[in-house]
Design a protein around this motif. Structure first.
Motif, PDB file in Angstrom:
ATOM      1  N   GLY A 338     -10.612 -92.455 -52.881  1.00  0.00           N
ATOM      2  CA  GLY A 338     -11.645 -92.965 -51.976  1.00  0.00           C
ATOM      3  C   GLY A 338     -11.156 -92.804 -50.555  1.00  0.00           C
ATOM      4  O   GLY A 338     -10.296 -93.572 -50.126  1.00  0.00           O
ATOM      5  N   PRO A 339     -11.685 -91.812 -49.837  1.00  0.00           N
ATOM      6  CA  PRO A 339     -11.095 -91.461 -48.543  1.00  0.00           C
ATOM      7  C   PRO A 339     -11.451 -92.461 -47.445  1.00  0.00           C
ATOM      8  O   PRO A 339     -12.248 -92.186 -46.570  1.00  0.00           O
ATOM      9  CB  PRO A 339     -11.687 -90.087 -48.246  1.00  0.00           C
ATOM     10  N   LYS A 340     -10.870 -93.650 -47.504  1.00  0.00           N
ATOM     11  CA  LYS A 340     -11.244 -94.650 -46.504  1.00  0.00           C
ATOM     12  C   LYS A 340     -10.334 -94.601 -45.291  1.00  0.00           C
ATOM     13  O   LYS A 340     -10.648 -95.168 -44.254  1.00  0.00           O
ATOM     14  CB  LYS A 340     -11.239 -96.047 -47.126  1.00  0.00           C
ATOM     15  N   VAL A 341      -9.176 -93.941 -45.412  1.00  0.00           N
ATOM     16  CA  VAL A 341      -8.194 -93.985 -44.346  1.00  0.00           C
ATOM     17  C   VAL A 341      -7.231 -92.804 -44.488  1.00  0.00           C
ATOM     18  O   VAL A 341      -7.114 -92.215 -45.555  1.00  0.00           O
ATOM     19  CB  VAL A 341      -7.421 -95.329 -44.439  1.00  0.00           C
ATOM     20  N   GLU A 342      -6.571 -92.465 -43.375  1.00  0.00           N
ATOM     21  CA  GLU A 342      -5.493 -91.462 -43.427  1.00  0.00           C
ATOM     22  C   GLU A 342      -4.328 -92.012 -42.631  1.00  0.00           C
ATOM     23  O   GLU A 342      -4.510 -92.887 -41.782  1.00  0.00           O
ATOM     24  CB  GLU A 342      -5.937 -90.169 -42.744  1.00  0.00           C
ATOM     25  N   ALA A 343      -3.161 -91.422 -42.858  1.00  0.00           N
ATOM     26  CA  ALA A 343      -1.975 -91.914 -42.160  1.00  0.00           C
ATOM     27  C   ALA A 343      -2.186 -91.879 -40.639  1.00  0.00           C
ATOM     28  O   ALA A 343      -1.751 -92.782 -39.922  1.00  0.00           O
ATOM     29  CB  ALA A 343      -0.773 -91.076 -42.569  1.00  0.00           C
ATOM     30  N   ALA A 344      -2.890 -90.840 -40.147  1.00  0.00           N
ATOM     31  CA  ALA A 344      -3.093 -90.721 -38.696  1.00  0.00           C
ATOM     32  C   ALA A 344      -3.896 -91.915 -38.154  1.00  0.00           C
ATOM     33  O   ALA A 344      -3.705 -92.342 -37.017  1.00  0.00           O
ATOM     34  CB  ALA A 344      -3.829 -89.425 -38.384  1.00  0.00           C
ATOM     35  N   ASP A 345      -4.807 -92.450 -38.982  1.00  0.00           N
ATOM     36  CA  ASP A 345      -5.596 -93.614 -38.553  1.00  0.00           C
ATOM     37  C   ASP A 345      -4.677 -94.802 -38.310  1.00  0.00           C
ATOM     38  O   ASP A 345      -4.877 -95.589 -37.385  1.00  0.00           O
ATOM     39  CB  ASP A 345      -6.615 -94.019 -39.628  1.00  0.00           C
ATOM     40  N   LEU A 346      -3.676 -94.928 -39.174  1.00  0.00           N
ATOM     41  CA  LEU A 346      -2.762 -96.062 -39.037  1.00  0.00           C
ATOM     42  C   LEU A 346      -1.974 -95.950 -37.737  1.00  0.00           C
ATOM     43  O   LEU A 346      -1.828 -96.925 -36.992  1.00  0.00           O
ATOM     44  CB  LEU A 346      -1.810 -96.124 -40.244  1.00  0.00           C
ATOM     45  N   GLU A 347      -1.513 -94.735 -37.491  1.00  0.00           N
ATOM     46  CA  GLU A 347      -0.712 -94.520 -36.283  1.00  0.00           C
ATOM     47  C   GLU A 347      -1.521 -94.921 -35.031  1.00  0.00           C
ATOM     48  O   GLU A 347      -1.038 -95.629 -34.152  1.00  0.00           O
ATOM     49  CB  GLU A 347      -0.344 -93.037 -36.226  1.00  0.00           C
ATOM     50  N   ARG A 348      -2.759 -94.482 -35.003  1.00  0.00           N
ATOM     51  CA  ARG A 348      -3.625 -94.770 -33.868  1.00  0.00           C
ATOM     52  C   ARG A 348      -3.917 -96.267 -33.759  1.00  0.00           C
ATOM     53  O   ARG A 348      -3.851 -96.860 -32.689  1.00  0.00           O
ATOM     54  CB  ARG A 348      -4.934 -93.992 -34.045  1.00  0.00           C
ATOM     55  N   ALA A 349      -4.184 -96.890 -34.916  1.00  0.00           N
ATOM     56  CA  ALA A 349      -4.503 -98.324 -34.903  1.00  0.00           C
ATOM     57  C   ALA A 349      -3.307 -99.123 -34.380  1.00  0.00           C
ATOM     58  O   ALA A 349      -3.473-100.050 -33.574  1.00  0.00           O
ATOM     59  CB  ALA A 349      -4.860 -98.789 -36.315  1.00  0.00           C
ATOM     60  N   LEU A 350      -2.115 -98.734 -34.806  1.00  0.00           N
ATOM     61  CA  LEU A 350      -0.926 -99.483 -34.358  1.00  0.00           C
ATOM     62  C   LEU A 350      -0.716 -99.306 -32.852  1.00  0.00           C
ATOM     63  O   LEU A 350      -0.361-100.256 -32.150  1.00  0.00           O
ATOM     64  CB  LEU A 350       0.314 -99.027 -35.137  1.00  0.00           C
ATOM     65  N   ASP A 351      -0.969 -98.091 -32.362  1.00  0.00           N
ATOM     66  CA  ASP A 351      -0.865 -97.857 -30.903  1.00  0.00           C
ATOM     67  C   ASP A 351      -1.811 -98.792 -30.151  1.00  0.00           C
ATOM     68  O   ASP A 351      -1.433 -99.435 -29.171  1.00  0.00           O
ATOM     69  CB  ASP A 351      -1.267 -96.412 -30.556  1.00  0.00           C
ATOM     70  N   CYS A 352      -3.049 -98.866 -30.638  1.00  0.00           N
ATOM     71  CA  CYS A 352      -4.054 -99.698 -29.957  1.00  0.00           C
ATOM     72  C   CYS A 352      -3.649-101.164 -30.001  1.00  0.00           C
ATOM     73  O   CYS A 352      -3.779-101.883 -29.000  1.00  0.00           O
ATOM     74  CB  CYS A 352      -5.424 -99.545 -30.626  1.00  0.00           C
ATOM     75  N   LEU A 353      -3.187-101.606 -31.158  1.00  0.00           N
ATOM     76  CA  LEU A 353      -2.822-103.027 -31.284  1.00  0.00           C
ATOM     77  C   LEU A 353      -1.625-103.349 -30.391  1.00  0.00           C
ATOM     78  O   LEU A 353      -1.554-104.405 -29.777  1.00  0.00           O
ATOM     79  CB  LEU A 353      -2.523-103.364 -32.759  1.00  0.00           C
ATOM     80  N   GLU A 354      -0.701-102.393 -30.314  1.00  0.00           N
ATOM     81  CA  GLU A 354       0.473-102.621 -29.456  1.00  0.00           C
ATOM     82  C   GLU A 354       0.042-102.730 -27.982  1.00  0.00           C
ATOM     83  O   GLU A 354       0.464-103.628 -27.256  1.00  0.00           O
ATOM     84  CB  GLU A 354       1.483-101.485 -29.642  1.00  0.00           C
ATOM     85  N   LYS A 355      -0.839-101.826 -27.603  1.00  0.00           N
ATOM     86  CA  LYS A 355      -1.312-101.857 -26.205  1.00  0.00           C
ATOM     87  C   LYS A 355      -2.039-103.171 -25.906  1.00  0.00           C
ATOM     88  O   LYS A 355      -2.037-103.668 -24.785  1.00  0.00           O
ATOM     89  CB  LYS A 355      -2.260-100.688 -25.929  1.00  0.00           C
ATOM     90  N   ALA A 356      -2.678-103.738 -26.958  1.00  0.00           N
ATOM     91  CA  ALA A 356      -3.416-104.997 -26.754  1.00  0.00           C
ATOM     92  C   ALA A 356      -2.476-106.199 -26.710  1.00  0.00           C
ATOM     93  O   ALA A 356      -2.923-107.324 -26.481  1.00  0.00           O
ATOM     94  CB  ALA A 356      -4.441-105.174 -27.872  1.00  0.00           C
ATOM     95  N   GLY A 357      -1.188-105.980 -26.974  1.00  0.00           N
ATOM     96  CA  GLY A 357      -0.233-107.097 -26.835  1.00  0.00           C
ATOM     97  C   GLY A 357       0.446-107.517 -28.127  1.00  0.00           C
ATOM     98  O   GLY A 357       1.264-108.437 -28.127  1.00  0.00           O
TER      99      GLY A 357
END
Ligand code: B12
Ligand code: SF4
Length: 452
Positions: A338-357
């Protein structure tokens, strides 16, 4: 003076190798309690046998809720089910001591009906114990069982739970006609005969005021999920997808706050879907109130939907424990299940969360283990990737759910049967029954997960 008619609602014990109060609340039963209160003349007795905050200081147990809203359960070791005799782990009943539960029930006036829920298929022994206790104290009172176990394993529940009536699926439109039948037409308030609910927003807010400890509650802003992953039962429980009005969710959150809630766990399957007009709207309002709520996402979020704007809003609104669902870093496996996510999505999400604090190591990422198509190496690689990205991997153990595509695979391979005991759905037993991983390999993967 004669007592008013009453119903008794029970959330039973957990029987398992391990359990902790991971923001657990029997949300379905709490919705039904609220409907009963609004539309009937019945008095409600509500017993959550997992609510250990109600236990006195005896039993050598002191209920401790951590600062993040999680808690431990009182537990007593019990005889392991025969099926598990070869598993070298202790098995326990989590929740109130039996004697305390019996004492409590004895002091209640007899109910007209007992309503039980059960939120995992493999926790049904708790239902059996509750039914036995109810019978011992109240004799042949009608017992109705609903919830996730009843919905996913109705035949087993009819044969084994001890309940007279087993209800499958959503309970909101069944409960009032059922009460009318069991407790009499005079139990319904005038006009309630024709009440029907269409969607979560038409329901009264779940009845958390029935708890003494209201610091932790859970919440649904939507129901169902449009995706169809091979291991997931979401569609079997609710085939559609429905999102609530953001304003109504905000009112509910403020209502919970008024009751004393400070920790709110989202129980949605797909919390971030259409986030622009859904979760973002909710969080924008909540952030404006600045009331110091803590939000938790124990049911993992999809990394694909996390962008900079959402991450900032999550931070402002008070998301304190964030769990993301990766499941696996293996592209082929993801495509198959079930293609709900890819490793690249995780990388991007973590970047965004880090930038948010957020600090990366505060963010947990679920990695599935035990799913029939997975290999040990895939799991190791996934854990490694999460560590490399600086987040905290958390193994999510696979539970086979009847009716899912993966369960079919296990049936075809002769590893499970259509009438296998739901105990084997326990998330910790796959290495002993059908898993491609041995218990030793799993232990080694767990160690590697901690170190990688
Ligand atoms: C929130 C949630 C959790 C929470 C807490 C769950 C809990 N026990 O309270 C957390 C995050 C801790 C959790 C953990 C896990 N979960 Co979970 N979880 C859910 C989730 C998303 C929502 C459950 C919920 O509260 N729904 C909302 C309420 C309103 O719905 P409801 O309870 O069904 O109630 C309605 C009806 O059932 C009915 N009803 C209910 N009670 C009664 C009573 C009567 C008398 C009547 C008439 C009707 C009735 O009416 C209600 C209103 O319509 C479900 C998926 C889903 N879509 O339901 C998975 C689900 C239950 N979880 C599942 C799984 C696999 C897990 C994990 C194994 C995941 C993992 N690998 O770690 C762990 C196991 C935890 C453990 N210790 O063993 C599976 C089921 C597995 C199984 N064999 O039963 C589900 C179905 C998800 C899936 N992907 O397939 N989970
Ligand atoms: S995305 Fe999550 S909730 Fe939706 S089908 Fe897949 S596992 Fe289930």
């Amino acid at each position: 003076m004669p007592h008013n008619k009453r119903v008794l609602l029970i959330n039973p014990w957990i029987y398992d190798f391990t359990a902790c109060d991971f923001w657990l609340r029997p949300l379905g039963l709490l919705y039904l309690a609220s409907i009963i209160r609004t539309h009937t003349n019945l008095e409600i007795d509500f017993l959550d046998f997992l609510d250990c905050s109600r236990l006195g200081s005896g039993f050598g147990f002191r209920s401790r809720r951590r600062s993040d809203g999680r808690a431990s359960f009182y537990k007593e070791e019990v005889k392991k089910p025969d099926l598990f005799r070869h598993i070298p782990r202790k098995f326990s009943r989590y929740g109130w001591p039996l004697a305390q539960a019996e004492e409590f029930l004895k002091n209640l006036p007899p109910p007209e009906a007992v309503l039980l829920t059960c939120t995992m298929t493999y926790w049904y022994p708790g239902v059996q114990t509750a039914v036995e206790l109810v019978r011992k104290i109240f004799g042949q009172v009608p017992v109705v069982l609903g919830g996730i176990y009843a919905t996913l394993c109705p035949e087993h529940a009819r044969r084994q739970s001890g309940a007279e009536v087993v209800v499958t699926g959503a309970g909101e439109n069944i409960i009032l006609p059922m009460i009318k039948e069991i407790c009499g037409a005079d139990s319904l308030r005038p006009g309630s005969d024709s009440v029907s609910f269409s969607g979560l927003d038409s329901l009264p807010f779940p009845a958390y005021d029935l708890y003494q400890d209201r610091s932790t509650v859970c919440l649904l802003t939507s129901k169902g999920c449009p995706l169809n992953c091979s291991y997931c039962a979401s569609r079997l429980l609710f085939p559609g997808f429905e999102q609530r009005q953001p304003e109504r969710v905000v009112s509910e959150i403020l209502h919970f706050y008024g009751l004393g809630a400070r920790h709110i766990a989202f129980y949605d399957d797909a919390l971030l879907l259409n986030r622009q007009w859904h979760l973002s709207k909710i969080l924008e309002s909540i952030a404006r109130f600045q009331i110091g709520l803590n939000f938790h996402t124990p049911n993992g979020l999809s990394p694909r939907a996390v962008d900079g704007e959402l991450a900032t809003l999550m931070r402002k609104a008070g998301f304190t424990s964030i769990f993301l669902s990766l499941e696996s870093s293996d592209t082929d496996w993801l495509r198959q299940t079930g293609p709900k996510v890819e490793a690249a999505d995780l990388e991007r999400a973590l970047d965004c969360l880090e930038k948010a604090g957020y600090r990366r190591h505060e963010i947990s990422v679920y990695v599935l283990v035990g799913q029939p198509l997975q290999t040990g190496d895939q799991v190791r690689d996934s854990l490694k990737l999460v560590r490399q990205l600086g987040a905290r991997p958390r193994l999510a153990y696979y539970s086979p759910v009847p009716g899912t595509r993966d369960y079919e695979l296990l049936l075809e391979a002769g590893k499970l049967k259509t009438d296998s005991d739901p105990l084997v759905h326990n998330k910790l037993v796959f290495p002993y029954f059908w898993g491609s991983l041995s218990p030793e390999e799993l232990e080694e993967i767990k160690r590697a997960g901690r170190q990688s």
